[in-house]
Motif scaffolding. Sequence first.
Motif, mmCIF file in Angstrom:
data_model
loop_
_atom_site.group_PDB
_atom_site.id
_atom_site.type_symbol
_atom_site.label_atom_id
_atom_site.label_comp_id
_atom_site.label_asym_id
_atom_site.label_seq_id
_atom_site.Cartn_x
_atom_site.Cartn_y
_atom_site.Cartn_z
ATOM 1 N N GLY A 333 32.445 -0.966 -8.204
ATOM 2 C CA GLY A 333 31.916 0.128 -9.095
ATOM 3 C C GLY A 333 31.383 1.340 -8.589
ATOM 4 N N TYR A 334 30.600 0.878 -7.566
ATOM 5 C CA TYR A 334 29.873 1.829 -6.730
ATOM 6 C C TYR A 334 30.649 2.750 -6.133
ATOM 7 C CZ TYR A 334 26.146 -1.493 -7.783
ATOM 8 O OH TYR A 334 25.265 -2.545 -8.097
ATOM 9 N N GLU A 335 31.738 2.238 -5.602
ATOM 10 C CA GLU A 335 32.732 3.037 -4.798
ATOM 11 C C GLU A 335 33.488 3.955 -5.855
ATOM 12 O OE1 GLU A 335 33.549 0.215 -1.076
ATOM 13 O OE2 GLU A 335 34.734 -0.118 -2.905
ATOM 14 N N LEU A 336 33.690 3.372 -6.951
ATOM 15 C CA LEU A 336 34.630 4.419 -7.888
ATOM 16 C C LEU A 336 33.601 5.394 -8.347
ATOM 17 C CD1 LEU A 336 37.074 3.787 -9.507
ATOM 18 C CD2 LEU A 336 35.866 2.427 -11.287
ATOM 19 N N GLN A 337 32.364 5.082 -8.450
ATOM 20 C CA GLN A 337 31.478 6.172 -8.954
ATOM 21 C C GLN A 337 31.450 7.475 -8.013
ATOM 22 O OE1 GLN A 337 27.268 5.642 -8.919
ATOM 23 N NE2 GLN A 337 26.991 6.573 -11.198
ATOM 24 N N LEU A 338 31.331 6.903 -6.624
ATOM 25 C CA LEU A 338 31.336 7.832 -5.578
ATOM 26 C C LEU A 338 32.599 8.780 -5.504
ATOM 27 C CD1 LEU A 338 29.835 5.937 -2.505
ATOM 28 C CD2 LEU A 338 28.811 7.886 -3.796
ATOM 29 N N ILE A 339 33.995 8.131 -5.850
ATOM 30 C CA ILE A 339 34.880 8.933 -5.830
ATOM 31 C C ILE A 339 35.009 10.080 -6.807
ATOM 32 C CG2 ILE A 339 37.423 8.746 -6.517
ATOM 33 C CD1 ILE A 339 37.329 7.314 -3.981
ATOM 34 N N PHE A 340 34.386 9.461 -8.237
ATOM 35 C CA PHE A 340 34.262 10.415 -9.148
ATOM 36 C C PHE A 340 33.314 11.507 -8.962
ATOM 37 C CE2 PHE A 340 34.786 6.717 -12.708
ATOM 38 C CZ PHE A 340 36.109 6.733 -12.234
ATOM 39 N N ASP A 341 32.480 11.274 -8.141
ATOM 40 C CA ASP A 341 31.321 12.032 -7.687
ATOM 41 C C ASP A 341 31.942 13.146 -6.893
ATOM 42 O OD1 ASP A 341 29.351 10.668 -8.813
ATOM 43 O OD2 ASP A 341 28.298 10.482 -6.877
ATOM 44 N N GLU A 342 32.987 12.724 -6.066
ATOM 45 C CA GLU A 342 33.695 13.595 -5.120
ATOM 46 C C GLU A 342 34.656 14.591 -5.874
ATOM 47 O OE1 GLU A 342 36.188 11.230 -2.185
ATOM 48 O OE2 GLU A 342 34.318 10.371 -1.402
ATOM 49 N N CYS A 343 35.032 14.279 -6.959
ATOM 50 C CA CYS A 343 35.951 15.246 -7.571
ATOM 51 C C CYS A 343 34.972 15.911 -8.755
ATOM 52 C CB CYS A 343 37.109 14.525 -8.377
ATOM 53 S SG CYS A 343 37.016 13.305 -9.525
ATOM 54 N N LEU A 349 25.874 5.660 -14.483
ATOM 55 C CA LEU A 349 25.587 4.489 -13.705
ATOM 56 C C LEU A 349 26.853 3.610 -13.167
ATOM 57 C CD1 LEU A 349 25.393 1.466 -15.059
ATOM 58 C CD2 LEU A 349 23.378 2.389 -16.134
ATOM 59 N N ALA A 350 26.538 2.844 -12.065
ATOM 60 C CA ALA A 350 27.436 2.407 -11.619
ATOM 61 C C ALA A 350 26.858 0.605 -11.573
ATOM 62 C CB ALA A 350 28.204 2.727 -10.388
ATOM 63 N N ASP A 351 27.802 -0.215 -11.721
ATOM 64 C CA ASP A 351 27.309 -1.728 -11.046
ATOM 65 C C ASP A 351 28.404 -2.221 -10.331
ATOM 66 O OD1 ASP A 351 29.359 -3.067 -12.843
ATOM 67 O OD2 ASP A 351 27.953 -3.346 -14.553
ATOM 68 N N PRO A 352 28.386 -3.273 -9.840
ATOM 69 C CA PRO A 352 29.607 -3.801 -9.013
ATOM 70 C C PRO A 352 31.064 -3.629 -9.513
ATOM 71 C CG PRO A 352 27.673 -5.345 -8.864
ATOM 72 C CD PRO A 352 27.444 -4.362 -10.055
ATOM 73 N N PHE A 353 31.085 -3.551 -10.692
ATOM 74 C CA PHE A 353 32.366 -3.571 -11.262
ATOM 75 C C PHE A 353 32.874 -2.552 -12.113
ATOM 76 C CE2 PHE A 353 30.723 -7.970 -10.813
ATOM 77 C CZ PHE A 353 31.547 -8.453 -9.723
#
Length: 486
Positions: A333-343, A349-353
Amino acid sequence: MDQRKAPLYEGLINHLRKNPISFHVPGHKYGTVFPEIAQSQYNDILKLDVTELNGLDDLHSPHSIIMDAQNLTADLYKVMKSYFLVGGSTAGNLAMILSVCQTGDTVLVQRNCHKSIIHGLQLAGATPVFLAPVLEKTGFLPIGPSLDNIRNEIGKHQKVTAIILTYPNYYGMASRELGEIIDFCHEKKIPVLIDEAHGAHFCKYGSESLPQSSLRYGADVVVHSAHKTLPAMTMGSYLHFNSQLVDRSKVEFYLQALQTSSPSYPILASLDLARYYLASIADIDVKEIIAASTRFRDQLHSIPQIQVVPQVSTHYLSDPLKVTVQTRCSLSGYELQLIFDECGVFTELADPFHVLFVLPFGAFNEAEETLSRIKAKLKDFKIVSNGAVNTLSFDDSNNSTLALAYKDVTTYKTEEIDINASVGRISAMNVVAYPPGIPIILTGERITAERMRTVVNLKRKGARFQGEETIWDKGIEVFIETAKNM
Ligand SMILES: Cc1ncc(COP(=O)(O)O)c(C=O)c1O
């Protein structure tokens, strides 16, 4: 009452029309004394940033425009009294708890609560019994404690001073049993205090299939972060009082004790305007907001790398403003959020999933753009499952108490130890992943293997913790049970 008025905001505008010359605080003098580099950005807002001048009322003793604005808010929410808060729901939660709970009082509290609730209990010196929340179907997201659990727990104590619930949870899930819980507690003359930080807009949901405000079910004191889902400025919140069981003068005392004597007028006026905005939302607007959310959810769900957490369940009703997506690819979930940030898509918020989107309680025009950015970014990630598997076990299935009472925590010396060696020790600190700000380990709580593992795994997965330096560099602070302070 005429909800088309905004007395506090209008009062400020009338003051500005006098072309005022400032011989009073604040020092920026309506923005004229201010660093040039930021003047154009701050200009308009600083004109509203005044102080308790004649005609502009006093938050701690309201008698004119602030009183009128608060009365309109109470009228809209159908409560005895509403108070404007400039210290967020944090200030409201502290005041709510301190006005009801005293040293040694037994208080039932939902375990998955915001740290401000824990701090309130700690300051009061209360004796909390932490209620295990029900987990939603996939076993990831804690909702609220069940009626059965609350009934049993109340039966075990001679006197319960209050019950404190968080409704809805961070993901917008609102327990279906709240009405019955409040009725049961009221039969026992136990006041129900609700942190409804995420539900300031619920009063506009007419349908039974949507969450209703706890005020509708008769909660005694309710705190709303107006800045979370209404268009109030950050830190703007409401505290609503609607009780025969709680002493209102104590609430007012603690609001004064905890809040600044120089409240921000831009924030106060934005609370007046948020109420004005909320009142102006018609049923037809609410329908459109819900329809837009459904469309967005469906479109997100069609992206193979993610899935949307179901909206309905036997345990809870969902707020359409909250859309939680779960990863189906190799990303946490955290990595997904970072990907969203990048675009350029910034989420709550993010949690592990999961990643949580908070939609506007109003026009939502960015859905297509958001979806196309996300799709483009995710298209190359391989799908690895039909849903994440929860590898982080929270031992939240049982109610719990503290091993060391809040009133005694200053009695013992403390030391810092490696978190991996902390199982069995009593924590001397709250360990809080932020966001969302729910403590995983509490001051006074004996650290279990599950909780320790949860903290370590969350860190490994990319969670941020408050006080990181202490926990990871020096170690977790624990009590030395054999060493008392002199
Ligand atoms: C459930 C809950 N309660 C209270 C708070 C504190 O609210 P505020 O930021 O308005 O002080 C938060 C903040 O995230 C929250 O999520």
